[in-house]
Design a protein around this motif. Structure first.
Motif, PDB file in Angstrom:
ATOM      1  N   MET A  32      21.625  52.029  52.977  1.00 47.64           N
ATOM      2  CA  MET A  32      22.873  51.562  53.576  1.00 47.64           C
ATOM      3  C   MET A  32      22.598  50.417  54.542  1.00 47.64           C
ATOM      4  O   MET A  32      23.340  49.430  54.582  1.00 47.64           O
ATOM      5  N   ASP A  89      20.422  56.409  54.530  1.00 43.96           N
ATOM      6  CA  ASP A  89      20.642  55.457  55.617  1.00 43.96           C
ATOM      7  C   ASP A  89      19.827  54.175  55.423  1.00 43.96           C
ATOM      8  O   ASP A  89      20.287  53.085  55.766  1.00 43.96           O
ATOM      9  N   TYR A 110      21.871  47.361  52.423  1.00 42.84           N
ATOM     10  CA  TYR A 110      23.120  46.896  51.811  1.00 42.84           C
ATOM     11  C   TYR A 110      23.992  46.172  52.836  1.00 42.84           C
ATOM     12  O   TYR A 110      24.534  45.093  52.583  1.00 42.84           O
ATOM     13  N   THR A 111      24.098  46.741  54.030  1.00 43.03           N
ATOM     14  CA  THR A 111      24.898  46.128  55.091  1.00 43.03           C
ATOM     15  C   THR A 111      24.306  44.786  55.504  1.00 43.03           C
ATOM     16  O   THR A 111      25.035  43.822  55.740  1.00 43.03           O
ATOM     17  N   LEU A 123      24.303  55.481  48.489  1.00 42.04           N
ATOM     18  CA  LEU A 123      24.531  54.871  49.803  1.00 42.04           C
ATOM     19  C   LEU A 123      25.178  55.847  50.780  1.00 42.04           C
ATOM     20  O   LEU A 123      25.010  55.726  51.992  1.00 42.04           O
TER      21      LEU A 123
END
Length: 158
Positions: free
Chosen positions: A42, A39, A45-46, A35
C-alpha cells in the motif's frame, strides 16, 4: 506479466499496470484485496500515485515535543500531589473541628480498660513517653492547628 512476486507481494510490473489501468477485472480485484492487508505494498502504491516528496521540517521538532511532554507530566504530578495534600489537610481539620479526634482518643482509652492485662503491658522505652493528660494533648493539637490556620491566613492577606 506476473502480478505477484515470489514473496507474495505485488511486483513492480504489477504495480505499474495497476496504476496505468492495464489490469483486467480479476487482476484488479486480486490487487485490491492484497493492498487491503499489505501495508508495504500500500505504501509503494501510494508513493506511485502521489509522486510528491514529503517536506522536511527546517529543524527537528523532537526537543519541543519532548519538552512539552515533560512539562505536562511534571504538572500532572505536582497538581496530583497538591490535591492529595489539600484533601488530607481538609480531612484533618474537619475531624479536629468536629471533635472526632477527641472521640477517637477517648475510645482508645476505653479500649485499654477492656483489654486483658497481658496485652496492656508495653515497653515505654520502645513506644516513647505516653501522654498522661488528655487536655494537654488537646491543647497542643489546638495550638498547632490554630498557628497553621493563622499563619496561612496572614500569608493570603499579604
Amino acid at each position: 506479466m506476473e502480478l505477484f512476486d515470489a514473496k507474495g507481494c505485488l511486483s513492480e510490473e504489477g504495480l505499474q499496470a495497476l496504476v496505468g489501468g492495464q489490469l483486467d477485472e480479476t487482476q484488479r480485484l486480486e490487487a485490491a484485496e492484497h493492498l487491503a492487508y499489505c501495508d508495504r505494498c500500500m505504501d509503494r502504491y501510494t508513493a506511485l500515485l502521489t509522486d510528491d516528496v514529503l517536506e522536511q521540517p527546517p529543524r527537528s521538532a523532537r526537543g519541543a515535543v519532548m519538552g512539552t511532554i515533560w512539562i505536562r507530566r511534571l504538572m500532572q504530578n505536582t497538581w496530583g500531589r497538591a490535591a492529595v495534600a489539600t484533601v488530607a489537610a481538609v480531612l484533618a481539620l474537619t475531624l479536629w473541628r468536629a471533635g472526632t479526634l477527641e472521640q477517637i482518643l477517648h475510645t482508645g482509652q476505653q479500649l485499654n480498660t477492656w483489654l486483658p492485662q497481658t496485652t496492656q503491658q508495653t515497653e515505654p522505652e520502645l513506644l516513647g513517653k505516653p501522654i498522661e493528660d488528655k487536655k494537654q494533648l488537646t491543647e497542643k493539637l489546638s495550638d498547632a492547628l490554630d498557628a497553621l490556620l493563622h499563619h496561612s491566613a496572614d500569608t493570603t492577606e499579604k
